[in-house]
Design an enzyme around this catalytic site. Structure first.
Site, short mmCIF file in Angstrom:
data_model
loop_
_atom_site.label_atom_id
_atom_site.label_comp_id
_atom_site.label_asym_id
_atom_site.label_seq_id
_atom_site.Cartn_x
_atom_site.Cartn_y
_atom_site.Cartn_z
N HIS A 143 0.84 -1.20 0.00
CA HIS A 143 0.00 0.00 0.00
C HIS A 143 0.87 1.26 0.00
O HIS A 143 0.67 2.17 -0.81
CB HIS A 143 -0.92 -0.02 1.22
CG HIS A 143 -1.74 1.22 1.39
ND1 HIS A 143 -3.05 1.32 0.99
CD2 HIS A 143 -1.42 2.43 1.91
CE1 HIS A 143 -3.51 2.52 1.26
NE2 HIS A 143 -2.53 3.23 1.82
N GLU A 144 1.85 1.29 0.90
CA GLU A 144 2.69 2.49 1.01
C GLU A 144 3.55 2.70 -0.23
O GLU A 144 3.71 3.83 -0.71
CB GLU A 144 3.56 2.41 2.27
CG GLU A 144 2.76 2.44 3.58
CD GLU A 144 1.84 3.65 3.66
OE1 GLU A 144 2.28 4.76 3.31
OE2 GLU A 144 0.67 3.48 4.06
N HIS A 147 1.61 4.46 -2.98
CA HIS A 147 1.55 5.93 -2.91
C HIS A 147 2.74 6.54 -3.64
O HIS A 147 2.62 7.55 -4.32
CB HIS A 147 1.55 6.40 -1.45
CG HIS A 147 0.24 6.27 -0.74
ND1 HIS A 147 -0.94 6.78 -1.24
CD2 HIS A 147 -0.07 5.72 0.47
CE1 HIS A 147 -1.93 6.55 -0.37
NE2 HIS A 147 -1.43 5.90 0.66
N GLU A 201 -6.18 6.74 -1.46
CA GLU A 201 -6.18 5.56 -0.59
C GLU A 201 -6.68 4.33 -1.34
O GLU A 201 -6.14 3.23 -1.21
CB GLU A 201 -7.04 5.82 0.65
CG GLU A 201 -6.37 6.74 1.66
CD GLU A 201 -5.03 6.19 2.11
OE1 GLU A 201 -4.99 5.02 2.54
OE2 GLU A 201 -4.03 6.89 2.00
ZN LIG Z 1 -2.41 5.26 2.28
#
Ligand SMILES: [Zn+2]
Length: 272
Positions: A143-144, A147, A201
């Protein structure tokens, strides 16, 4: 107008043209992540800010004696990250060649992030307090990393500049009366204490699931991870990670709806 001035005017025009307008930072992958983004600053400017902010964070932690104290956890996190990194090429060809860095800070904080250019920091509290499995750590890191792949920080700075609210960040980026300390502080605000939009997100969840699945980590851990997050939230105060990453049933539902897309990638990874 002298030829030099004409040349200078054309150069300026070209550089503004390359910096303004919309683009997409990634290919879509299986999960479809190629929304058009407004970008007013260059990747290089953000990467420079990130490198400085990351170095400052490491130096501060080192001084406090909290940097990479748990060697076993550091090894565990670095192993998982090293399996995710090559998978990033599905979304962008340049990412596997980034100067990836992975470090762990001993802290009770539940937090983790990946700054532009692949600078990853994990806070031990996230793993220890939520008793994360390797699959769940892979979901967090995926997830990170997403980004950073989507350059959400760069997009956010650009949107703020377009709205003329990021005076400090803009001044620091363009060297207007800010020292390197100012740059590092602006970098902290823009790159670490970032609050991403729900759209960002959602994109990071989708890309992260695909990265984890391709690296041989069970994407169903996305469901258990966020259930643990919800439980942590209901336990009292809201941890740092959750103030920027809302944990709720709609998030889990979206992850569940993606499982039919990413489970075949997990099966094909041959690492179950
Ligand atoms: Zn996030």
């Amino acid at each position: 107008m002298s030829s030099f001035r004409i040349f200078a005017a054309i150069s300026l025009g070209l550089s503004l043209a390359t910096l303004s307008g919309c683009e997409t930072t990634t290919s879509g992958g299986a999960v479809g992540a190629n929304r058009s983004q407004l970008m007013l600053v260059s990747s290089e400017q953000l990467a420079q800010m990130a490198a400085q902010s990351y170095a400052k964070l490491q130096a501060d932690a080192s001084r406090k004696g909290t940097l990479n104290q748990d060697r076993a956890m550091l090894q565990r996190v670095r192993t998982i990250a090293s399996r995710l990194e090559p998978q990033t090429r599905v979304f962008r060809a340049d990412a596997p060649g980034w100067k990836w860095e992975v470090n762990v800070i001993t802290s009770n904080d539940l937090n983790a992030f990946c700054m532009p250019g692949g600078k990853i920091m994990v806070y031990s509290g996230l793993i220890n307090q939520l008793h994360l499995t390797d699959d769940e750590i892979a979901i967090v890191l995926g997830h990170e990393i997403s980004h950073a792949l989507r350059e959400h920080s760069r997009e956010q700075v650009s949107q703020a500049m377009a709205a003329q609210t990021a005076i400090g960040v803009g001044a620091a980026l363009f060297g207007l009366g800010e020292g390197s300390a100012g740059l590092a502080n602006a970098g902290y605000e823009a790159l670490i204490a970032t609050r991403f939009s729900r759209t960002d997100e959602s994109e990071a969840d989708r890309i992260g699931l695909e990265l984890a699945a391709r690296a041989g980590y069970d994407p169903r851990a996305g469901v258990t991870l966020w259930q643990k997050m919800i439980n942590a939230k209901s336990g009292g105060h809201t941890p740092e990670f959750l103030s920027s990453h809302p944990a709720d049933s709609s998030r889990i539902q979206e992850i569940q709806s993606l499982l039919p897309t990413v489970m075949p990638l997990y099966a094909a990874s041959g690492r179950r």
